[in-house]
Every structure is written in structure tokens, then in C-alpha cells.
Motif scaffolding. Structure first.
Motif, short mmCIF file in Angstrom:
data_model
loop_
_atom_site.label_atom_id
_atom_site.label_comp_id
_atom_site.label_asym_id
_atom_site.label_seq_id
_atom_site.Cartn_x
_atom_site.Cartn_y
_atom_site.Cartn_z
N LEU A 139 -3.49 7.77 4.84
CA LEU A 139 -4.98 8.30 4.70
C LEU A 139 -5.71 7.27 5.65
O LEU A 139 -6.59 7.74 6.38
CB LEU A 139 -5.39 8.06 3.44
CG LEU A 139 -6.81 8.93 3.11
CD1 LEU A 139 -6.72 10.45 3.21
CD2 LEU A 139 -7.25 8.72 1.74
N MET A 140 -5.36 6.13 5.72
CA MET A 140 -6.03 4.80 6.36
C MET A 140 -5.77 5.34 7.85
O MET A 140 -6.67 4.98 8.68
CB MET A 140 -5.74 3.54 5.93
CG MET A 140 -6.19 3.05 4.70
SD MET A 140 -8.04 3.21 4.66
CE MET A 140 -8.18 4.90 3.92
N ARG A 177 1.39 7.09 0.91
CA ARG A 177 0.15 8.26 1.17
C ARG A 177 -1.04 7.47 1.59
O ARG A 177 -1.99 8.06 2.31
CB ARG A 177 0.06 8.79 -0.49
CG ARG A 177 -0.68 10.25 -0.40
CD ARG A 177 -0.61 10.67 -1.87
NE ARG A 177 -1.16 9.44 -2.76
CZ ARG A 177 -1.12 9.41 -3.97
NH1 ARG A 177 -0.13 10.02 -4.45
NH2 ARG A 177 -1.41 8.19 -4.49
N ASP A 178 -1.39 6.24 0.90
CA ASP A 178 -2.58 5.86 1.14
C ASP A 178 -2.71 5.23 2.75
O ASP A 178 -3.65 5.18 3.12
CB ASP A 178 -2.78 4.49 0.27
CG ASP A 178 -3.07 4.89 -1.22
OD1 ASP A 178 -3.36 6.04 -1.30
OD2 ASP A 178 -2.90 4.01 -1.98
N PHE A 223 -11.98 6.92 -0.49
CA PHE A 223 -11.16 6.11 0.70
C PHE A 223 -11.88 4.94 1.08
O PHE A 223 -11.08 3.89 1.78
CB PHE A 223 -11.39 6.88 2.03
CG PHE A 223 -12.84 7.59 2.49
CD1 PHE A 223 -13.45 6.67 3.26
CD2 PHE A 223 -13.33 8.69 1.78
CE1 PHE A 223 -14.53 7.28 3.76
CE2 PHE A 223 -14.47 9.22 2.27
CZ PHE A 223 -14.98 8.30 3.16
N LEU A 233 -10.01 1.80 -0.43
CA LEU A 233 -8.87 1.58 0.38
C LEU A 233 -9.13 0.95 1.77
O LEU A 233 -8.49 0.06 2.17
CB LEU A 233 -8.08 2.94 0.71
CG LEU A 233 -7.20 3.71 -0.43
CD1 LEU A 233 -6.65 4.98 0.31
CD2 LEU A 233 -6.09 2.71 -0.54
N MET A 286 0.90 -1.04 -0.03
CA MET A 286 -0.07 -0.20 -0.06
C MET A 286 0.93 0.92 0.10
O MET A 286 1.77 1.21 0.83
CB MET A 286 -1.02 0.09 1.34
CG MET A 286 -2.03 0.81 1.15
SD MET A 286 -3.24 0.99 2.59
CE MET A 286 -4.51 -0.08 2.34
N HIS A 287 0.79 2.45 -0.86
CA HIS A 287 1.21 3.48 -1.12
C HIS A 287 1.36 4.07 0.30
O HIS A 287 0.42 4.08 1.38
CB HIS A 287 0.72 4.53 -1.80
CG HIS A 287 1.16 4.17 -3.32
ND1 HIS A 287 2.48 4.86 -3.78
CD2 HIS A 287 0.93 3.59 -4.31
CE1 HIS A 287 2.91 4.46 -4.87
NE2 HIS A 287 1.71 3.74 -5.27
#
Ligand code: C2E
Ligand code: MG
Ligand code: MG
Ligand code: MG
Length: 280
Positions: A27-28, A23-24, A78, A81, A20-21
Motif C-alpha cells: 500500500l505504501m 500488504r501495508d 493510510f 502507515l 511492516m506487513h
């Protein structure tokens, strides 16, 4: 795994993807915090109307996230993700809790409208999902008939014994089941009959060219007539103009939802809209 359900949102991988990036991932983490601290997440509600009477017959709850840095985020930013992590279940529980509060508030204003929530097959494939849901509904003195489930991905559901079992348990307990986005890659027509469905929601891609394109009208008319003969309630999504309403009514479609009637609304706007729409 029970710790995941309440209080302690986890972003552990569900194993669907190995990377998973960053950045992602960030976000999570932020989503996990938002769920824990009740910050920035909220629901909006879009009405569904009966095409015969023009009256509201239900609402759909849709999630929104007012992110401190990124601003207003739509679910597409979102949800996919979250679906790769265990956070999905916490999010679904949050959505259901909020929806039950909404239903209680509607009851206090003596308005009886069922509300649907969007649920992933991964949610209702979990052991005891329907049972826990029923418990929470009864705790609030509400009835299962007031809460509906919208699901996607016929193929993934039918091919998972756990998801099918979960869906059947929801149905047995009286929760309404809608199939979302019918007519897209998420729906496989050969699987339809195996699922315990009440409502079929025609995807907006089938609906939005009705007013301008003859072929789209032929396709929509045939699909509606087939689904009606199979005894489903048929709802058209993404209705944006009066011509589309006219065509859908002529084809025997039961219900409609879309910007033509109302955009998804926050709590306050919804109250105003309902007062206006249901005024005696
Ligand atoms: P969906 O369930 O098919 O919801 C319909 C989407 O179409 C919503 O987008 C809605 O705002 C939008 N829409 C409604 N009427 C019109 C119209 O007339 N024209 C156009 N162009 N769009 C219209 P939204 O809220 O961005 O949600 C996108 C998707 O995200 C939903 O598709 C649903 O699959 C998912 N989603 C939303 N909330 C939740 C949630 O709480 N949990 C889960 N798991 N998924 C959610
Ligand atoms: Mg939906
Ligand atoms: Mg849809
Ligand atoms: Mg959709």
C-alpha cells in the motif's frame, strides 16, 4: 535527506516500528506512486461556521485516495502507515501544494477564507519547515494568515524541542495554529498553555452526545467556558443536529463544523456550496 522532500518519495523506515506487513508495504508503494504520478489522491474541504452569524469562517482540507483496486480509502486507512515512513513528508507537501492552489482559486473568486491542513508533529519538527512554508505561500502571493495548521498530540509536541520550535516558528510567521481532537487521548490539558494555539477544536466524542445526555452537556459547557476564559477560539467538531447547535451557542462556543452544515466536499461541490452560502 532533502531528496525526500521533492520528487522522489521514499518509504524508508523512520524507525518507529521494525516490521511492516507485506500488504501495508505494498500500500505504501502504491501511495508513493500515487504521489509521484498525481493519481487517485485528492482533497475534500469541510466548512467551519461562525455560530453567531451562521456564515463560513474557514475550511479544513482532508485527504482522500481513490485506489484503483481497493476503492475510496479514508485517511485512517493510510495516514497511520505513512506516518511510519518518510512518505509522510511527501504527502504533507502534496496536501499543502493542493491547498495553496485552492486558496489561489478562492482568491480569484474574491472569497477570503482561511484553509487548515492536518499536519503531524513529525512534519513541523523538521528543520526549516515554517520557512519553506512561508516561501511557498509568498510565491503564490498569498498571506500566511490564510493557511492554518491543525495539530494533534500535545504531549508529543511539548516533549520534543524540535516540534515546539517548529510550532513557534509557524506562529511567528502568522500561520494560524489549531489543536485538533481536544478531549481525546491526544490532548493533555497540562500542556495546553505551553503551545502557541489560536483555536481549540473539541473532538466529536465530546459533542455527539450533547443532544441526548445531560452529563455530556455539563462537561461540554464547562470545557467551553474554561477555554473561552483562557482566550482561545473554540470550535466544535462533528456537529450533526440543530439541538447540538443550540446548546453550543448557549455555552458560548465560537465555531462549528459537521455534517449538520456540510460534509467534506470535492472542488466542484465546494464551489457550489460557497456560491449558495455566500450569495449576495
Ligand atoms: P480530523 O482532522 O479530526 O478530521 C475530522 C474527521 O471527522 C474527518 O474524517 C471528517 O470527515 C469527519 N467528520 C466531519 N464532520 C463529521 C460529522 O458531523 N460526523 C462524523 N461522524 N464525522 C465527521 P476523515 O476525513 O476521515 O479524517 C480522519 C482523520 O485523518 C482526520 O481527523 C485527520 O486527523 C486525518 N487526516 C485527514 N486528512 C489528512 C491529511 O491531509 N494529512 C494528515 N496528516 N492527516 C489527515
Ligand atoms: Mg483536523
Ligand atoms: Mg478532529
Ligand atoms: Mg481526528
Amino acid at each position: 535527506h532533502e531528496a525526500v522532500g521533492r520528487g522522489v518519495p521514499s518509504i524508508a523506515y523512520s524507525g518507529m516500528q521494525d516490521v511492516m506487513h507485506t500488504r501495508d508495504f505494498t500500500l505504501m508503494h502504491e501511495l508513493s506512486a500515487a504521489l509521484r504520478e498525481e493519481g487517485g489522491l485528492y482533497l475534500v474541504y469541510q466548512p467551519k461556521l461562525c455560530l453567531k452569524t451562521g456564515l463560513p469562517v474557514g475550511l479544513e482540507a482532508l485527504i482522500r485516495w481513490r485506489h484503483p483496486v481497493l476503492g475510496e480509502l479514508s485517511p485512517s486507512a493510510f495516514i497511520p502507515l505513512a506516518e511510519q515512513t518518510e512518505l509522510l513528508h511527501t504527502l504533507t507537501e502534496w496536501v499543502i501544494d493542493r491547498t495553496l492552489l485552492r486558496l489561489a482559486r478562492l482568491r480569484n473568486s474574491e472569497i477570503q477564507l482561511p484553509v487548515t491542513v492536518n499536519v503531524s508533529p513529525r512534519d513541523f519538527a523538521r528543520e526549516g519547515f515554517a520557512e519553506r512554508l512561508e516561501k511557498r505561500v509568498l510565491q503564490k502571493n498569498l498571506s500566511a494568515a490564510l493557511l492554518g495548521i491543525e495539530c494533534l498530540e500535545t504531549e508529543r509536541i511539548v516533549e520534543s524541542a524540535a516540534a515546539m520550535r517548529g510550532l513557534e516558528q509557524l506562529k511567528q510567521r502568522g500561520f494560524g495554529i489549531s489543536l485538533d481532537d481536544f478531549g481525546t487521548g491526544y490532548s493533555n490539558i497540562s500542556y495546553l498553555r505551553r503551545m502557541p494555539l489560536d483555536v481549540i477544536k473539541l473532538d466529536r466524542s465530546l459533542i455527539n452526545e450533547l443532544s441526548t445526555d445531560v452529563a455530556s452537556r455539563i462537561i461540554a459547557r464547562s470545557i467551553i467556558s474554561m477555554l473561552k476564559e483562557l482566550d482561545y477560539t473554540v470550535l466544535a467538531e462533528g456537529v450533526e443536529n440543530a439541538e447540538t447547535v443550540e446548546a453550543l451557542t448557549e455555552y458560548g462556543c465560537d465555531q462549528a463544523q459537521g455534517y449538520f452544515y456540510a460534509k467534506p466536499m470535492d472542488d466542484e461541490k465546494l464551489d457550489d456550496w460557497l456560491r449558495w452560502k455566500l450569495r449576495a
